[in-house]
Design an enzyme around this catalytic site. Structure first.
Site, PDB file in Angstrom:
ATOM      1  N   ARG A 117      39.764  39.156  42.835  1.00  0.00           N
ATOM      2  CA  ARG A 117      40.022  38.655  44.179  1.00  0.00           C
ATOM      3  C   ARG A 117      40.579  37.239  44.119  1.00  0.00           C
ATOM      4  O   ARG A 117      40.415  36.529  43.130  1.00  0.00           O
ATOM      5  CB  ARG A 117      38.743  38.722  45.022  1.00  0.00           C
ATOM      6  CG  ARG A 117      38.215  40.146  45.128  1.00  0.00           C
ATOM      7  CD  ARG A 117      37.093  40.267  46.142  1.00  0.00           C
ATOM      8  NE  ARG A 117      36.555  41.616  46.165  1.00  0.00           N
ATOM      9  CZ  ARG A 117      37.088  42.631  46.831  1.00  0.00           C
ATOM     10  NH1 ARG A 117      38.200  42.450  47.516  1.00  0.00           N
ATOM     11  NH2 ARG A 117      36.529  43.824  46.814  1.00  0.00           N
ATOM     12  N   SER A 118      41.215  36.836  45.207  1.00  0.00           N
ATOM     13  CA  SER A 118      41.997  35.603  45.205  1.00  0.00           C
ATOM     14  C   SER A 118      41.172  34.364  44.912  1.00  0.00           C
ATOM     15  O   SER A 118      41.659  33.412  44.325  1.00  0.00           O
ATOM     16  CB  SER A 118      42.705  35.439  46.552  1.00  0.00           C
ATOM     17  OG  SER A 118      41.775  35.462  47.613  1.00  0.00           O
ATOM     18  N   GLY A 119      39.900  34.342  45.300  1.00  0.00           N
ATOM     19  CA  GLY A 119      39.108  33.133  45.146  1.00  0.00           C
ATOM     20  C   GLY A 119      38.347  33.055  43.849  1.00  0.00           C
ATOM     21  O   GLY A 119      37.698  32.061  43.580  1.00  0.00           O
ATOM     22  N   CYS A 120      38.388  34.111  43.053  1.00  0.00           N
ATOM     23  CA  CYS A 120      37.497  34.188  41.898  1.00  0.00           C
ATOM     24  C   CYS A 120      38.244  34.589  40.645  1.00  0.00           C
ATOM     25  O   CYS A 120      39.292  35.209  40.679  1.00  0.00           O
ATOM     26  CB  CYS A 120      36.385  35.209  42.137  1.00  0.00           C
ATOM     27  SG  CYS A 120      35.450  34.924  43.636  1.00  0.00           S
ATOM     28  N   GLY A 121      37.641  34.250  39.509  1.00  0.00           N
ATOM     29  CA  GLY A 121      38.090  34.798  38.244  1.00  0.00           C
ATOM     30  C   GLY A 121      37.134  35.904  37.866  1.00  0.00           C
ATOM     31  O   GLY A 121      36.482  36.503  38.698  1.00  0.00           O
TER      32      GLY A 121
END
Length: 275
Positions: A117-121
């Site tokens: 997801r865009s906010g996480c690695g």
């Protein structure tokens, strides 16, 4: 970069000083990008459109899914989603796919597709290779370089100025010369785009500085270790695990980098102080 390609115009109600009115505004676009290696879908990245090949290469190599750039035999980006079109199910997009042929893939065929997801690695520390490589570099830099970087970055955040909701990553040389910048809704995506650009253009990372406007997490440090990047600088703070990993891999980790200040959490041997 034409930032309008990555923005969507919408109607909003803006409330300010006790009054409200309908206005047009912009939001940054979030879309899925599927990565297929040797016909196997290995990841789907939720990201800001643009630099798809750079993002794919940077992600796959910095995450250790492909060992190195020389393993890549073919690289292609297939079909973007049209502006205004609704994105498909993130795990099964039929378009917006980067396809790669590689001599080796470090994933079992029965492993499930990663949804990043865009906010996480990647969120599991156990997924990290037990022994990350140590960074080898002769880079030395004056503390004033961090000041220069912080000032120059202010003019590069084009999407952020119009819509917000994005991070920026940039690559600098030892003299503080900016080489490339990318914005993305995900801080890891922005870093992967920068790394991918360097790999595709034959730019050595062994004497470079990777800057991010997002926090310096352990995932960013592991990318730096795998890519032999000696200095990572962040506008924000590092996490405790990032500091631990940076010290173990001999990365110079800098946080809260501003025009007038910076914190050095590890690898201070590469920093030349003038006071």
């Amino acid at each position: 970069m034409n930032e309008r390609l990555y923005l969507q115009k919408i109607d909003i109600i803006r409330w300010q000083k006790g009054e409200h009115k309908t206005e047009e505004d912009y939001v940054s676009i979030e879309e899925p990008l599927a990565l297929e290696v040797n016909g196997q879908r290995v990841a789907v990245l939720m990201r800001l459109p643009g630099a798809e090949k750079e993002l794919a290469i940077g992600f796959l190599i910095s995450e250790g899914i492909i060992d190195n750039f020389n393993d890549i035999q073919m690289l292609s980006h297939c079909g973007s989603i049209m502006p205004g079109e609704v994105s498909e199910d993130p795990l099964t997009p039929s378009r917006n796919i980067v396809k790669i042929q590689a001599t080796h893939l470090n994933r079992a065929k029965d492993t499930a597709t990663l949804l990043i997801r865009s906010g996480c690695g990647r969120t599991s520390v156990e997924d990290i290779v037990d022994q990350l490589p140590k960074v080898h570099s002769n880079l030395e830099m004056g503390i004033d370089i961090l000041t220069r970087i912080a000032k120059e970055i202010l003019d590069q955040q084009e999407v952020r100025k119009m819509a917000g909701g994005v991070h920026l990553a940039a690559l600098f040389d030892a003299q503080g010369q900016m080489l490339v910048t990318y914005e993305d809704i995900g801080r890891h995506n922005a870093a992967d785009k920068v790394i991918g650009y360097a790999l595709l253009n034959g730019i050595s990372l062994a004497d470079k500085i990777l800057y991010t406007t997002g926090r310096a997490s352990y995932e960013l440090v592991t990318k730096g270790a795998r890519m032999n990047i000696p200095v990572i600088a962040s506008k924000s703070s590092p996490t405790s695990l990032a500091v631990e990993f940076a010290r173990n891999t001999e990365i110079t980790l800098c946080g809260f980098v501003r025009p007038s200040r910076a914190n050095i959490y590890s690898g201070e041997k590469r920093i030349i102080f003038t006071d």
